[in-house]
Design a protein around this motif. Structure first.
Motif: not given
Length: 371
Positions: A195-223
């Motif tokens: 799906l493609l939208l040109p740069p002029t459509d930027v206001h349609r993207m509802y850009i907001r700031e969100y806190p950054a996070a990361r997944y951590s995976y355990s092979e032992e538990s599979g969680e």
């Protein structure tokens, strides 16, 4: 700014420049044709028969070939519980969203490919390290394809800044984002749905700031465990999910009327053997369908964009506070590009320190999104 002026721009750009569909070329363009008709107009196109000479087109769909060629290679495998990385997910502590990155672990290639082709119930694996990984982690495959796209390199006046390899299954998809690169995206096996939208459509993207996070995976538990970054870092990201879950359609439409009620995004399917030219700063959302080998493979070439009058124009447009005519009570105040994402000296960046996640050189080239 009230809506009529900006909203009329969305339609006028399509009427004057883009039309209603993405152009398809049946053969490779000349450099001057590519520069004149597409790069200078910031206009996407799909090129057929552009990589028909690649040995990889016939070799890579066979898992046995790749596993043999990369039998001793250690590659960066991205793991998530659901195929959504560099995307918005529920905050682990509060009733809000956060921007999450995948768990990345070095993995022998044959093992990584097996996880992609035969995904277990609890995780989704994707090979998508976006730090010029094709020329580092997959060097054994370099003779199977071109190191650059000759007609594009001549038109753009440079060689690619990075070349990346993508191998995944139907479970992985990329949320809406944009890149400050000219992107030549070659599909070798399977299909990619954009799906493609040109740069002029930027206001349609509802850009907001969100806190950054990361997944951590355990092979032992599979969680998986979702961990917020410390110190807290905020990432500007599009809030729009173009494919809301069944039962949530009306709720999503009411939250993001500018996207759902505005001009339709351009929808394109790039099949094996085709190349998509994705111009710089275009918003794109990506899903994929595997080929006969059980995976989708693509190689993309990131070329430096020109920080010219178009860049200044789009930055100015994005900085304008905007109030929708669909909902005049809620001002659409877009996040300005800030930090590495905004400055020409940080060319290798996408939405923040680029579709990038840390401050080291390797990550500066990383593209936020499972394309």
């Amino acid at each position: 700014m009230r809506g009529k002026e900006v909203e009329s721009l969305w339609e006028e750009v399509r009427e004057v420049s883009l039309g209603n569909s993405v152009d398809r070329l049946h053969s490779r363009p000349t450099p001057i044709q590519f520069l004149r008709d597409f790069v200078s107009q910031n206009k996407p196109c799909i090129i057929s028969n552009a990589i028909s000479h690649w040995p990889g087109l016939s070799l890579w769909p066979a898992p046995s070939y790749l596993s043999t060629a990369l039998s001793s290679s250690l590659v960066s495998l991205h793991l998530t519980p659901d195929g959504y990385a560099d995307a918005l997910v529920p905050h682990p502590l509060h009733p809000s969203l956060c921007f999450v990155s995948a768990h990345v672990q070095p993995t022998p290639f044959p093992q990584a490919l097996n996880l992609i082709c035969q995904p277990p119930n609890h995780l989704v694996a994707y090979l998508q390290q976006q730090n010029d990984c094709f020329r580092t982690e997959y060097r054994e495959l370099e003779s199977d394809c071109d190191g650059h796209i000759p007609w594009a390199s001549e038109a753009l006046g440079c060689l690619p800044e990075a070349v990346n390899l993508w191998i995944g299954n139907h479970l992985s998809q990329t949320s809406f984002h944009k890149d400050h690169y000219e992107n030549l995206y070659a599909v070798v096996s399977g299909e990619k749905h954009f799906l493609l939208l040109p740069p002029t459509d930027v206001h349609r993207m509802y850009i907001r700031e969100y806190p950054a996070a990361r997944y951590s995976y355990s092979e032992e538990s599979g969680e998986f465990r979702l961990e917020l970054e410390e110190p807290v870092r905020y990432v500007p990201w599009s809030s729009v999910n173009p494919y809301p879950a069944t039962g949530n359609e009306e709720q999503e439409r009411s939250k993001f009327p500018l996207y759902f009620n505005g001009p339709k995004p351009f929808e394109v399917t790039v099949k094996a053997g085709e190349v998509l030219y994705l111009p710089s700063m275009w918003f794109h959302h990506v899903r994929q369908r595997p080929g006969d080998g059980g995976y989708t493979i693509a190689v993309n070439y990131w070329y430096d964009m020109q920080f010219d009058i178009k860049y200044a124009y789009f930055n100015f447009l994005q900085s304008l506070p905007y109030q929708s005519t669909d909902d005049p009570t809620i001002p659409e105040s877009e996040c300005e590009d800030s930090g590495p994402y905004a400055s020409p000296k940080h060319l290798n960046s996408r939405f923040y320190s680029d579709e990038s996640e840390t401050n080291n050189v390797e990550e500066v080239n990383k593209d936020h999104g499972n394309v």
